[in-house]
Scaffold this motif. Structure first.
Motif, mmCIF file in Angstrom:
data_model
loop_
_atom_site.group_PDB
_atom_site.id
_atom_site.type_symbol
_atom_site.label_atom_id
_atom_site.label_comp_id
_atom_site.label_asym_id
_atom_site.label_seq_id
_atom_site.Cartn_x
_atom_site.Cartn_y
_atom_site.Cartn_z
ATOM 1 N N ILE A 219 0.844 -1.201 0.000
ATOM 2 C CA ILE A 219 0.000 0.000 0.000
ATOM 3 C C ILE A 219 0.881 1.254 0.000
ATOM 4 N N LEU A 220 2.036 1.194 0.719
ATOM 5 C CA LEU A 220 2.973 2.324 0.776
ATOM 6 C C LEU A 220 3.469 2.737 -0.612
ATOM 7 N N VAL A 221 3.588 1.782 -1.510
ATOM 8 C CA VAL A 221 4.053 2.120 -2.859
ATOM 9 C C VAL A 221 2.890 2.176 -3.854
ATOM 10 N N GLY A 222 1.685 2.371 -3.304
ATOM 11 C CA GLY A 222 0.525 2.619 -4.150
ATOM 12 C C GLY A 222 -0.090 1.391 -4.798
ATOM 13 N N GLU A 223 0.247 0.199 -4.289
ATOM 14 C CA GLU A 223 -0.342 -1.029 -4.846
ATOM 15 C C GLU A 223 -1.352 -1.571 -3.847
#
Lengths: 384, 129
Positions: A219-223
């Protein structure tokens, strides 16, 4: 099972001499030497430098674990001299885990690659001769730690191949052995199911926080690992929900109680079913389990994958009858008759267990015959 | 050797009919090892007994067929575990897939007058109509 008893009390099913480069800068010199000495295995290390603190810790844990793996008689450690994973640092970590033979060389101190390769060759030949004196003795299957893995999955994987491995996993746990369930991203969606199978609250908490942390990192890298799964290909193949996909995957670990949850590459303390935090990349996952002390890995595939490890035999099976024919160089066990002839999962699982017993007694897998030595280490950050 | 061949032939003959794979006795669906047409009888093994269910519609290879009647909102079992919830009533023999089965705990939708509440991983997001 036919085993080699190590001075640290562990039991290997292979008797390799390991040539282990500390970093990618030492890898080619180590490879050159490894090619010179028959009976050595080599780890193509693509990392070992420019690492974040967390990646340094993962790398040290994993490389030391490979040296400590019971299939290894002894290790020749090769550093370049300036890398983050200093040879002395890794040697200390190896000595914390095992008292097996260890030699340490640094390319700069030896005077370049040619001199180092010659020195590695000399040491490896001596170590090989000593390794050959270790007798293989009869021992029982309760000493086996079996890693489970799936890759190149297709509908036959979740439908037949993984359940067949599940039967085999349960048989091994009943015999007192250990089975590792890996690949954290594939556990997403099975939290409730796996929670019910943990031996106590502590193991349950550990398991849930492990899965959550993996998801948070995405989630931190937008996934969002949930939104992309099942994939359009999975859906076309008949898989409807994430729970269904993940259930197909976790089925390979059987139905035993989860005794322990361990970090990537960390030693296993319990017997029975254990969960390891590994990435979804098959080879990195196999390396993590080998570093934890697994002596063998069983690997299900749908499309067929050639992978093999220098440290542990990898037994590959498929329930896809076309793959079994097309990839016969690579497939050790064909269980497609579960789908084509209606044979029972129990019967196929029993046959797989017999194959695993034979491999534990020295029978070579297809990947061993081919000499495959895939290596990939899990990592967290980009290179520093 | 001859015994093995006979047994393989018997298995094959039996399998001519057995197209459904029931992974766990508690399951509500079988997975088909070959595509079936509406009205075709699908056999599957349950505790070594051959059971039969007529397909209510055409179903592709490796897809799921209900072996019992499933009500809307009822949980659907495969691998002996819940794989999701029925979003529609499904008749025995019906094709079970994204049109009538949805992930249970992960995505739940509540359609209200104000719009749709979509809950993903415990976080509720409002989508306006």
């Amino acid at each position: 099972m036919r085993g080699y008893i190590r001075p640290d009390g562990k039991v290997g099913i292979r008797n390799h001499v390991l040539i282990l480069p500390c970093s990618l800068c030492a890898s080619e010199t180590a490879r050159f030497a490894a090619q010179n000495v028959k009976g050595t295995v080599y780890v193509a290390n693509q990392g070992g430098c420019s690492l974040s603190r967390r990646d340094l810790q993962i790398t040290l844990e994993t490389l030391s674990g490979l040296a400590a793996n019971p299939n290894i008689y002894g290790t020749i450690l090769v550093g370049n001299g300036c890398e983050v994973v200093q040879a002395s640092l890794l040697a200390d970590k190896i000595r914390q885990k095992t008292c097996k033979p260890l030699e340490v060389l640094v390319i700069r101190e030896e005077g370049g690659s040619v001199r180092t390769a010659a020195r590695i060759t000399e040491l490896a030949e001596k170590m090989r001769a000593k390794a050959d004196q270790v007798p293989a003795v009869e021992t029982s299957m309760d000493r086996l730690i079996l890693g489970t893995e799936c890759g190149g999955s297709d509908p036959t994987s979740g439908l037949a191949a993984n359940p067949v491995v599940g039967v085999c996993s349960d048989l091994l746990v009943k015999r007192g052995g250990t089975v590792i369930l890996s690949e954290t991203p594939e556990l997403i969606g099975t939290e409730e199911i796996l929670s019910k199978r943990c031996k106590n609250e502590q193991v349950k908490e550990r398991l849930l926080s492990m899965i959550k942390a993996y998801e948070q990192d995405f989630i931190l890298v937008g996934e969002n690992p949930r939104s992309g799964n099942p994939t359009p290909g999975n859906i076309a193949g008949g898989i409807t929900t994430l729970e269904e996909k993940s259930l197909g995957c976790i089925h390979k670990a059987g139905s035993s109680v989860i005794q322990e949850v361990v970090e990537y590459g960390s030693p296993i303390n319990e017997r029975g079913l254990v969960v390891m935090d590994t990435p979804g990349q098959d080879i990195a996952s196999i390396v993590g389990m080998a570093a934890a002390g697994a002596q063998m890995v069983v690997f299900t595939t749908g499309h067929g994958t050639p992978t093999g490890s220098g440290i542990v035999p990898v037994v590959k099976l498929t329930a896809n009858e076309e793959t079994a024919v097309l990839m016969k160089d690579n497939i050790d066990f064909d269980c497609s008759r579960v789908l084509t002839e209606g044979s029972s999962l129990e019967a196929a699982g029993g046959e797989l267990f017999e194959l695993i017993e034979r491999v534990a007694c020295g029978q070579e897998t297809k990947a061993e015959e081919l000499g495959f030595q895939d290596v990939s280490l899990a990592r967290y950050c980009n290179f520093a | 050797m001859k015994g093995t061949e006979n047994s393989a032939r018997r298995n094959r003959e039996r399998h001519m009919k057995v197209k459904g794979i029931l992974i766990d006795p508690a399951d509500h669906v079988v997975t088909l090892s070959a595509a079936v047409k509406a009205g075709e009888k699908v056999s599957y093994l349950k505790a070594d007994k051959i059971c039969c269910q007529t397909a209510a519609e055409d179903i592709p290879k490796y897809h799921k067929m209900a072996i019992i009647h499933i009500d809307k909102g009822q949980r659907i079992m495969k691998y002996g575990e819940q794989i999701g919830t029925a979003t529609k009533e499904i008749t025995a023999g019906g094709w079970v897939h994204i049109h009538n089965l949805q992930s249970a705990g992960l995505v739940s939708e509540k359609v209200t007058e104000a719009g749709t509440d979509r809950t993903i991983c415990g976080e509720t997001k409002k989508e306006r109509l």
